[in-house]
Structure formats: C-alpha cells, structure tokens
Write a protein that holds these residues in place. Structure first.
Motif, PDB file in Angstrom:
ATOM      1  N   ASP A  36      30.027   3.608  90.045  1.00  0.00           N
ATOM      2  CA  ASP A  36      30.281   3.378  88.628  1.00  0.00           C
ATOM      3  C   ASP A  36      31.744   2.967  88.473  1.00  0.00           C
ATOM      4  O   ASP A  36      32.545   3.127  89.392  1.00  0.00           O
ATOM      5  N   ARG A  37      32.079   2.439  87.303  1.00  0.00           N
ATOM      6  CA  ARG A  37      33.461   2.043  87.016  1.00  0.00           C
ATOM      7  C   ARG A  37      33.896   2.669  85.697  1.00  0.00           C
ATOM      8  O   ARG A  37      33.145   2.680  84.728  1.00  0.00           O
ATOM      9  N   GLU A  38      35.128   3.214  85.700  1.00  0.00           N
ATOM     10  CA  GLU A  38      35.668   3.875  84.518  1.00  0.00           C
ATOM     11  C   GLU A  38      36.888   3.108  84.023  1.00  0.00           C
ATOM     12  O   GLU A  38      37.660   2.569  84.815  1.00  0.00           O
ATOM     13  N   GLU A  39      37.060   3.089  82.708  1.00  0.00           N
ATOM     14  CA  GLU A  39      38.229   2.458  82.101  1.00  0.00           C
ATOM     15  C   GLU A  39      39.317   3.495  81.903  1.00  0.00           C
ATOM     16  O   GLU A  39      39.167   4.408  81.090  1.00  0.00           O
ATOM     17  N   HIS A  40      40.401   3.400  82.669  1.00  0.00           N
ATOM     18  CA  HIS A  40      41.592   4.192  82.418  1.00  0.00           C
ATOM     19  C   HIS A  40      42.597   3.291  81.698  1.00  0.00           C
ATOM     20  O   HIS A  40      42.448   2.070  81.690  1.00  0.00           O
ATOM     21  N   VAL A  41      43.632   3.893  81.118  1.00  0.00           N
ATOM     22  CA  VAL A  41      44.522   3.114  80.261  1.00  0.00           C
ATOM     23  C   VAL A  41      45.193   1.979  81.032  1.00  0.00           C
ATOM     24  O   VAL A  41      45.280   0.858  80.559  1.00  0.00           O
ATOM     25  N   ASN A  42      45.665   2.245  82.236  1.00  0.00           N
ATOM     26  CA  ASN A  42      46.428   1.225  82.961  1.00  0.00           C
ATOM     27  C   ASN A  42      45.830   0.860  84.311  1.00  0.00           C
ATOM     28  O   ASN A  42      46.370   0.014  85.006  1.00  0.00           O
ATOM     29  N   ALA A  43      44.742   1.498  84.693  1.00  0.00           N
ATOM     30  CA  ALA A  43      44.135   1.193  85.983  1.00  0.00           C
ATOM     31  C   ALA A  43      42.660   1.578  85.935  1.00  0.00           C
ATOM     32  O   ALA A  43      42.316   2.674  85.494  1.00  0.00           O
ATOM     33  N   LYS A 491      40.044   9.789  77.511  1.00  0.00           N
ATOM     34  CA  LYS A 491      41.020   8.738  77.764  1.00  0.00           C
ATOM     35  C   LYS A 491      41.960   9.232  78.861  1.00  0.00           C
ATOM     36  O   LYS A 491      42.481  10.349  78.776  1.00  0.00           O
ATOM     37  N   GLU A 492      42.176   8.424  79.896  1.00  0.00           N
ATOM     38  CA  GLU A 492      42.940   8.866  81.063  1.00  0.00           C
ATOM     39  C   GLU A 492      44.062   7.883  81.358  1.00  0.00           C
ATOM     40  O   GLU A 492      43.919   6.677  81.166  1.00  0.00           O
ATOM     41  N   ILE A 493      45.160   8.430  81.878  1.00  0.00           N
ATOM     42  CA  ILE A 493      46.304   7.572  82.201  1.00  0.00           C
ATOM     43  C   ILE A 493      47.129   8.214  83.305  1.00  0.00           C
ATOM     44  O   ILE A 493      47.223   9.437  83.398  1.00  0.00           O
ATOM     45  N   TYR A 494      47.682   7.371  84.180  1.00  0.00           N
ATOM     46  CA  TYR A 494      48.735   7.782  85.118  1.00  0.00           C
ATOM     47  C   TYR A 494      49.905   6.835  84.919  1.00  0.00           C
ATOM     48  O   TYR A 494      49.759   5.621  85.046  1.00  0.00           O
ATOM     49  N   ARG A 495      51.051   7.398  84.545  1.00  0.00           N
ATOM     50  CA  ARG A 495      52.265   6.610  84.342  1.00  0.00           C
ATOM     51  C   ARG A 495      53.425   7.281  85.064  1.00  0.00           C
ATOM     52  O   ARG A 495      53.465   8.501  85.211  1.00  0.00           O
ATOM     53  N   SER A 496      54.401   6.478  85.479  1.00  0.00           N
ATOM     54  CA  SER A 496      55.529   7.038  86.218  1.00  0.00           C
ATOM     55  C   SER A 496      56.824   6.347  85.820  1.00  0.00           C
ATOM     56  O   SER A 496      56.816   5.243  85.265  1.00  0.00           O
ATOM     57  N   VAL A 497      57.927   7.010  86.113  1.00  0.00           N
ATOM     58  CA  VAL A 497      59.263   6.446  85.943  1.00  0.00           C
ATOM     59  C   VAL A 497      60.017   6.642  87.260  1.00  0.00           C
ATOM     60  O   VAL A 497      59.582   7.383  88.145  1.00  0.00           O
ATOM     61  N   GLU A 498      61.151   5.964  87.379  1.00  0.00           N
ATOM     62  CA  GLU A 498      62.004   6.114  88.556  1.00  0.00           C
ATOM     63  C   GLU A 498      62.962   7.264  88.302  1.00  0.00           C
ATOM     64  O   GLU A 498      64.003   7.097  87.672  1.00  0.00           O
TER      65      GLU A 498
END
Length: 560
Positions: A36-43, A491-498
């Motif tokens: 299956d395929r899921e829609e995450h916010v950025n990936a 709604k799911e998301i993985y985000r990062s900063v330096e």
C-alpha cells in the motif's frame, strides 16, 4: 550566492525527475513488495511486509541511492504496531521516502534493518525498549535506555507506570569482582570508563576491552539521563505546551536550533507560513546558538586533550559568554530560551535596536582576532596535533552507514548540510559556504567547527544588515495562528534542521486532537555516538577520549 552543492556521481537516479522523486517509478522498482502507499506531508510511505525489510531497504539503498537511514520511528495503534524507516540521500535530503512496516498487535515484530544500515542497530533497540517491537535477525536486540530488568515498555498502550521496578541484588554486582579478563581471550582486560568520569561529557558509561594497551572492543552504555521527552511532548498541546521542551534536549547552547526543529515540523504539519521578518530573526539567533555550541565544544575538547582548565578552556568560554549575552538580550533567558513560537518568534528585537546591533557588530569585529588566538593556542599546538591528527579516523562510508551528520560527517568530507540541501528560514537568501574537511580524524572535526564559526558570523552579519534596513511597518514577528491547533487525523511528517551537532529531526503523527499521537525526536548525537567503536578500534584510551570529545555529544540529547 555560495549555496550550490557540488555535483557528484555517487547518488543513483532511479525514480528521480526534474521535479523530484517519482514515487511511481520507485514503487515499480520494488514491485510486489509494496502492499500500500500512504501520503505523508513531505514524503510518501510505502507499506511492506514485516519479513521483507532487508530486501526492500537493500534495493532502495543499492539501486535507488537511499544511503541515509535518518531515523526509525516505532509506534502502537489500536489494531497494530508500526515501524517507519525514514530514508534520505546524503546527496539530496529532499529526496525522501518512508518505509512503513506494520506488525500484528499480539506479536509485534519485523525483520531488522541493521543488516542494511548500521545506524538502525541503536534505533531498533530503542524501539524495542520503549515501544516493544521485536526485530528479527537484529545483531544485539536488548534494551538501550532502560535497565535490562525493566518491566514493560513505557510508550506502549498497556504500560503500567505504577508497577514496581525491582532490581535484584545480582544486578548490582561488580562486573570486575572476580577477574578483569575476558573468558574468550585471557590476554584482554575489561575497563569501565564512566559514567562519572569528566571526559565522558555527561553520564556516559563506556565498556572497554583492552588488548594490551590497545582497544579491542568498546560499547557506549547510555540511558542514565533518559527523561521521557517524547512522551512529555505527546502530552502537550502543539500551540503552547511543547515549545519549552526542545531547549532541554541539547541543553548546552543549541536552544533556538532545537526549538526550530519542532517549529519546522509543526508549521509544515499545520500549513503555517512564517513571516519573512521573523525568518531573518530566527536565522540570526540560530547561528548565534551554533557559535556558542561550537565554542563550548572546542573548549571542552581542548580540556580533554590538554587537561588545561585555566587557559585553553577559559578562552573558549570567554567567547561563548559574549554570544550568551546577546542571546539573553534577545530572548530574556540564558540557556532555556523558549523564544520561538509556531508562526514566528515571541517578540521583536530588544530596544533600542541600534544599541543591540552595535553589540552584535562589536562581537563580529572582534571574532577574527579571537579565532586567531584559538588557532595559536589549540590547532597550532604540536601536542594537540600529535593527539588529534590521524586518530579517531572515520571514513565517508562509515559516516553514511551510521547516519552520522553535522561536523562529524563534514569532517570526513561528506558534504551534507540541511540548511543548504533542504533550505528553511532565510538561509537560501544569504551568502555563505558549507565547510568540509577531508581528513576524517579528530583534527578535521575541530577545524570544521572553527571554520563554521566564521561562516555563522557571515550569516549573522548579513541578517543584521537586513534587520537594520527593514521597514518599521513590515516587522511582522508572528503569523496569525489559531489558538488551538488540530491537524487532520493520521497526518504524518518528518522534518529536520541543521543543529549544531547535525541533523535534528522530528516525526509527528496527528490524531485530530490538539496533542500529537506520536512525537519522535531524531537526535544527531544519538547516531553520531554509534561511530565511537569504529573510531576507537586498535587505538589507545587517550585516543578514545579525544575521539569522544570530537563527537561533541550531549547526553541530554542522546538519551532524551
């Protein structure tokens, strides 16, 4: 502009188009493995079977170029458990893919990814420890943050926090009581370093096996400072109650950077647009924190290597204190800033603005001379060079296998910086360079941090120029954010900063309420610390102390 990344031919281009990733092509590459395929916010997320993890990840790594396993998130639903492998490319972290592995409620387990990515070793141990998922074929599946005798898994739904946690007397036994030597090899000796030794940079226990005077084996033992930060964030509201926590992860100097990691994830999750003026202030404050963190890293590292508290250490602290003064003027706090808000910052620059800008410029004007003093004292010192050149060597391949980032990765020539490669804030509008060194040793990591201080100063100076000229009527510090945020369910998301120490990432899953259903912190120190055995193999204990110092870990962020 100096932000264009050098072209390299190391990344594979399967599924890559001019517009980014072609997820359909990646699904075709994996074929029937994708359930299956899921829609995450950025990936996008590909759902796969629990017994096909290694085959799928190996295919994505070798044929599609996903060489960076940034994070592993484990969570429990009402009907299943789930592991999510957040994959990226060192060549381009905007090319992201989530591999979602559901497992049954009554028998949560899936195949281990540690055979594909070495960094998954610790990440899966943490998932087992806190959530309760078993990982088949894992090289060493046992608890990592909690004692082996701990009852239950704290992030599972049926965890009883009131049950007694009783440790038998046997668990308190001295492991060196009978003999210091290994049963397998009588010529080796087992040595405990820490958890209270000053050179361990906090409560870190390093279990070391010596063959003569050389290190034959080494294992970092963490968890002494675990504070359930993820669980506390899951009990706080997005809008007001979570933001004070990030300052306490890397509690040394990186508060604004930590806050920005949460802000970026939550703002993207809730579709919040940050005003341009606030982005400039964030960028300036974040680079002040980066300088403060690097100055302290250098000071403590020199203390580890020289053992000199009165001179070298104090020079680094002297310069750091000036930055702390500037941050205190801006935020009202010296360490736990709590300055960022979702949608912007808490308040504008201190008044009178001209005096504050003058303080910043005075600091920037003095910085080149002070850095020259540091180079004379430290990097130009023959003893320091003897201790650091060609010790603690980490190859680019090892960096990628362990998911190392920040100065640790750039000191090995891995040209990876989230500020440039996945731009946020105001970084892509400014002129600065990503710093790399090719040596891969302890000396290279020191040079990277010192040169990054210079680049941070360039960024701060440009931000000050912009802020000085900013029209008074256009100084918007916060977007119009609802008092209560309730992102859409699932709604799911993985985000990062330096961050100052590397990629600081946040995974959030919403359940439609004003609190996250799952909040996962990707600590750069956690992944970087995994490289210590690789750096120390065959070296001496003093070299290991130098290698540990060069990683610049903070145990509050490692353990969370």
């Amino acid at each position: 502009m100096s932000l264009e990344k050098p072209s390299r031919d190391t990344a594979l281009d399967v599924g890559v188009t001019e517009d980014g990733l072609d997820y359909d092509a990646l699904a075709d590459l994996l074929g029937g493995h994708v359930l299956d395929r899921e829609e995450h916010v950025n990936a996008e997320g590909f759902v796969i079977r629990p017994d096909e993890v290694q085959e799928v990840l190996s295919t994505l790594k070798e044929e599609a170029g996903f060489d960076h396993c940034a994070c592993v998130t484990a969570q429990e639903y009402d009907d299943r458990y789930e592991s999510i492998y957040h994959l990226r490319k060192y060549n381009d972290p905007t090319q992201e893919l989530s591999i979602v592995v559901p497992s049954p409620k009554d028998d949560p387990h899936n195949e281990s990814a540690a055979r594909v990515y070495d960094t998954a070793d610790w990440h899966e141990r943490e998932a087992y420890d806190l959530v309760g998922i078993d990982y088949d074929d894992h090289p060493d599946l046992r608890r990592i943050l909690l004692p082996e005798t701990w009852q239950g898994h704290p992030l599972s739904q049926d965890y009883n926090q009131d049950q007694p946690q009783i440790v038998s007397l046997r668990e308190h036994a001295n492991p060196l009581k009978d003999d210091k030597r290994s049963e397998d090899d009588p010529d080796t000796m087992f040595v405990n370093i820490g958890p209270h030794h000053p050179a361990t940079h906090g409560v870190l226990h390093v279990e070391t096996v010596l063959d003569g005077e050389q290190i034959a084996d080494l294992e970092p033992d963490i968890g002494y400072l675990h504070r359930c930060e993820e669980q506390m964030c899951q009990q706080g509201t997005y809008r007001h109650q979570i933001m004070p926590y990030p300052d306490r992860w890397d509690y040394i100097s990186a508060g604004i950077l930590n806050e920005w990691a949460y802000a970026r994830a939550a703002e993207d999750l809730a579709d919040i647009e940050v005003p341009e003026y606030a982005q400039v202030i964030r960028t300036m404050a974040a680079e002040m924190c980066r300088i403060a963190s690097h100055e302290l890293a250098l000071a403590t590292f020199a203390l580890d290597v020289f053992g000199d508290f009165t001179a070298v250490f104090q020079y680094g602290i002297r310069d750091r204190e000036i930055v702390q003064n500037l941050l205190e003027d801006l935020t009202g706090q010296r360490l736990m800033f709590n300055y960022l808000r979702l949608g912007g910052v808490a308040w504008d620059l201190p008044e009178p603005r001209e005096e504050y800008f003058e303080k910043i410029r005075d600091f920037l004007d003095d910085l080149p001379h002070k850095l020259e003093e540091i180079h004379d004292l430290v990097t130009g010192n023959e003893i320091f060079q003897m201790r650091c050149v060609d010790t603690g060597v980490l190859s680019p391949e090892q960096v990628k296998q362990y998911g190392a980032t920040g100065p640790v990765a750039r000191g090995s020539g891995v040209d990876y910086d989230i500020r440039r490669d996945d731009p946020y804030g105001y970084y892509d509008e400014l002129d600065w360079n990503v710093v790399t060194e090719q040596g891969g040793d302890n000396f290279s990591r020191v040079l990277v941090r010192l040169r990054e201080v210079e680049e941070s100063a360039r960024i701060i100076e440009q931000c000050v120029d912009l802020l000085e000229q900013w029209p008074e009527d256009d100084r918007e510090i916060q977007a119009n954010v609802p008092r209560t945020l309730r992102p859409d369910p699932d709604k799911e998301i993985y985000r990062s900063v330096e961050g100052a120490k590397g990629e600081l990432g946040i995974y959030i899953r919403s359940d439609g309420t004003d609190k996250p259903a799952r909040f996962k912190i990707r600590s750069p120190c956690f992944s970087n610390l995994q490289t210590l055995p690789e750096m120390s193999q065959g070296e001496y204990i003093p070299d290991m102390i130098a290698s540990l110092g060069s990683l610049d870990i903070v145990l509050g962020e490692v353990d969370r």
